[in-house]
Write a protein that holds these residues in place. Structure first.
Motif, PDB file in Angstrom:
ATOM      1  N   ARG A   1      50.913  45.154  41.143  1.00  0.00           N
ATOM      2  CA  ARG A   1      49.925  44.123  40.687  1.00  0.00           C
ATOM      3  C   ARG A   1      49.361  44.273  39.158  1.00  0.00           C
ATOM      4  NH1 ARG A   1      47.873  45.545  45.665  1.00  0.00           N
ATOM      5  NH2 ARG A   1      46.008  46.960  44.912  1.00  0.00           N
TER       6      ARG A   1
ATOM      7  N   ALA B   1      44.759  48.738  47.438  1.00  0.00           N
ATOM      8  CA  ALA B   1      43.695  47.896  48.064  1.00  0.00           C
ATOM      9  C   ALA B   1      43.349  48.776  49.417  1.00  0.00           C
ATOM     10  CB  ALA B   1      44.345  46.640  48.597  1.00  0.00           C
TER      11      ALA B   1
ATOM     12  N   ALA C   1      50.169  48.812  44.116  1.00  0.00           N
ATOM     13  CA  ALA C   1      48.915  48.639  42.913  1.00  0.00           C
ATOM     14  C   ALA C   1      49.546  48.554  41.701  1.00  0.00           C
ATOM     15  CB  ALA C   1      48.142  49.946  43.200  1.00  0.00           C
TER      16      ALA C   1
END
Length: 609
Positions: free
Chosen positions: A596, A609, A593
């Motif tokens: 990202r 996710a 995460a």
């Protein structure tokens, strides 16, 4: 004219003078031994050959045995030769005649030499009679075994010379030589060692006076017993003999035995005393007298040996007690003795310095009163284990209260005390204060789990905490989340402003984390510009907290001591802790995460996710 003798070193004979003098003294002592041996042998042969065979009483072996015991084996030659000549002359003049003189002399010498050799092999320093083992060995070897063997040869010589019975001569030889050795050898050994003089010097006037009084009383009692012929009072001398043993020790034993033997023998030969009441010949009376004297020896000599052993134990115990008291007074550790039920019966004075208590304040109490409640079970368990395994030492650490109410850390080594049947009677504990050591250990532990720059926990501490939470989530469905923060463009900050500013940025972000998360959340620096937070919260709650951290850091102005200002941002990845997922899986999800967030423009929070 040249004299070949002029170069001789006349110092050589002078150097040999001490050696020659020693040899001369040795032969002189041996000659005196021979004279005394002859006197004793002639007397006993002349007056105690009651049935025409061997003598019923024999003291000469005791004399030679005592001398050989105290001499090195290499110096046995002169006394053996002189006593051998004395034995031959005594036998020829008063005994079995010329034909038996040499064989009997050989047997007598062999008896004394064999007894001395066996005793010295078993006890190289035999002669003190300071133990029951030494006394017992002396009686068995010199008083029983060796005379029993030599009696075979003596009886054979008597049979050949006189035609009397073999076994009667064997019995007379065995009892005469054995009992004579048992009775007189200890006295002679102590006399040859010079112990009467040394004991008198150690005792002083008062001790010598007491000894003289006891021996005079013993002489009077023994004289009274052996002068009268009406009552069998042979038991009476035993009381003053035992008193002499208790007051004078080994010397009292042998001197009192000698007094009884001398008086009893002299008066019995004159047909006086209770022994004259025995129905039978002079031989039977002589044998009974020897049994009586041997009984006296077997009573007082072991008692004297045991008394000496106990006195030595007492002296050793007193010395040990003094040493222990000195150690107890000087040691900084606390020594404590407890009953089986845990009641304190002794506390060393060091308790005052360490704990502030006076020893008498704690005697009669139990340690539970001082030990912190959480640690009582550990202390009690160590006490019980020590009682269950007396041969082992058990160690326990705990917290206890000082007199002023301050807690301290202590370590106790405890071991059971036992009685003569190895049953526990209590425990002895050595207590050492370890407060400084525990503090140092805690400091080291803190250093091992803390990031030096920020004061936050390090990765090692965080991994342990995360592992515990993952297990709890799996068991109790407890909520939890992990967030990884990474400072944006941190390398650029270091390159542009320097590492000092870089460190300041890291510490400022650590302060933001600390001030934003809740007290039960765990904050750690993973290394470099990366941080991780273990939040005790649901995903929604964690999202709010993490956004608050990001926003506060974005708005924070960082300024160093020179006035230089820096603004920085942070990216984050948030992942919930899901039951059945490992700690590594949770961290991987949060890291993905974060990845990202970095690629999505930075300065943002991204959920896994």
């Amino acid at each position: 004219m040249y004299d070949p003798l002029s170069n001789l070193d006349y110092r050589v004979p002078m150097a040999l003078l001490p050696f020659r003098s020693t040899i001369a003294r040795g032969w002189l002592a041996a000659a005196l031994m021979g004279v005394l041996y002859f006197a004793l042998a002639a007397f006993t042969i002349r007056f105690t050959r009651f049935d025409g065979g061997v003598a019923f009483v024999w003291v000469s072996t005791a004399l030679l045995l005592a001398r050989l015991i105290l001499l090195p084996t290499a110096r046995w030659g002169p006394p053996l030769l002189c006593c051998g000549v004395a034995s031959v002359v005594a036998t020829m003049a008063f005994g079995l005649g010329t034909g038996a003189a040499l064989p009997l002399a050989t047997i007598n010498l062999a008896e004394a030499a064999a007894g001395a050799w066996c005793l010295k092999r078993r006890f190289p320093t035999i002669g003190s009679f300071g133990s029951l083992a030494e006394v017992g060995t002396f009686i068995v070897v010199a008083g029983i075994a060796i005379p029993a063997i030599s009696a075979l040869g003596g009886a054979a010589c008597a049979v050949a010379a006189t035609g009397t019975g073999f076994w009667s001569n064997w019995v007379n030889w065995f009892t005469g030589h054995g009992l004579g050795t048992i009775t007189f050898a200890p006295l002679l050994i102590l006399a040859f060692r010079g112990e009467p003089i040394s004991m008198a010097r150690e005792a002083g006037r008062r001790g010598v006076g007491e000894a003289m009084v006891l021996l005079v009383i013993l002489t009077g009692v023994t004289g009274f017993v052996f002068v009268q012929t009406k009552l069998p009072l042979l038991f009476l001398p035993f009381l003053p003999m035992m008193i002499a043993v208790f007051r004078l020790g080994r010397m009292g034993a042998v001197v009192s035995t000698a007094i009884v033997a001398t008086i009893g023998t002299a008066l019995t030969i004159k047909d006086l005393g209770p022994i004259s009441l025995i129905v039978g010949g002079d031989g039977a009376r002589a044998q009974f007298l020897q049994f009586y004297l041997a009984t006296a020896v077997l009573i007082v000599l072991p008692a004297a040996a045991e008394l000496k052993r106990r006195r030595q134990m007492l002296v050793s115990l007193q010395a040990t007690s003094a040493l222990q008291q000195l150690i107890l007074d000087r040691t900084s550790d606390i020594i404590m003795r407890l009953e089986v039920d845990g009641t304190i019966i002794y506390v060393s004075p060091s308790i005052s310095r360490v704990g502030g208590y006076a020893p008498e304040q704690l005697v009669g109490r139990k340690p539970h009163d001082l030990v912190m409640a959480d640690d009582v079970d550990a202390v009690v368990t160590a006490h019980r284990r020590a009682l269950a395994c007396p041969s082992e030492t058990f160690i326990v650490q705990y917290r206890a209260m000082r007199e002023g109410g301050e807690l301290g850390w202590f370590e106790t080594h405890t071991r059971a005390t036992v009685d003569e049947e190895d049953r526990p009677t209590g425990v002895v504990s050595i207590i050492h204060e370890i407060s400084e050591r525990v503090a140092a250990q805690q400091e080291l532990q803190q250093m091992a789990t803390t990031d030096a720059l920020t004061g936050l926990k390090n990765r090692r501490a965080f991994d342990l905490a995360l592992g515990d939470v993952v297990e709890q989530v799996g068991a109790n469905e407890r909520p939890g989340c992990v967030t990884i923060f990474d400072l944006d463009h941190f390398k650029t900050v270091n390159d542009r402003f320097g590492h000092a500013i870089g460190d300041l940025v890291i510490t400022e972000f650590a302060d933001v984390l600390r001030s934003t998360v809740r007290g039960n959340d765990i904050v750690a620096r993973f290394g470099g510009e990366e941080f991780v937070v273990l939040l005790d919260a649901t995903l929604d709650q964690a999202t709010v907290v993490c956004e608050r951290v990001r926003a506060r850091f974005e708005q924070r102005m960082i300024q160093d001591v020179t006035g230089q200002r820096v603004f920085a941002t942070v990216s984050a990845g948030l992942a919930p802790i899901v039951a059945g997922h490992s700690a590594a899986a949770v961290l991987k999800a949060a890291d993905e995460a974060l990845y990202r967030s970095k690629h999505g423009g930075r300065n943002r929070l991204t959920l896994a996710a």
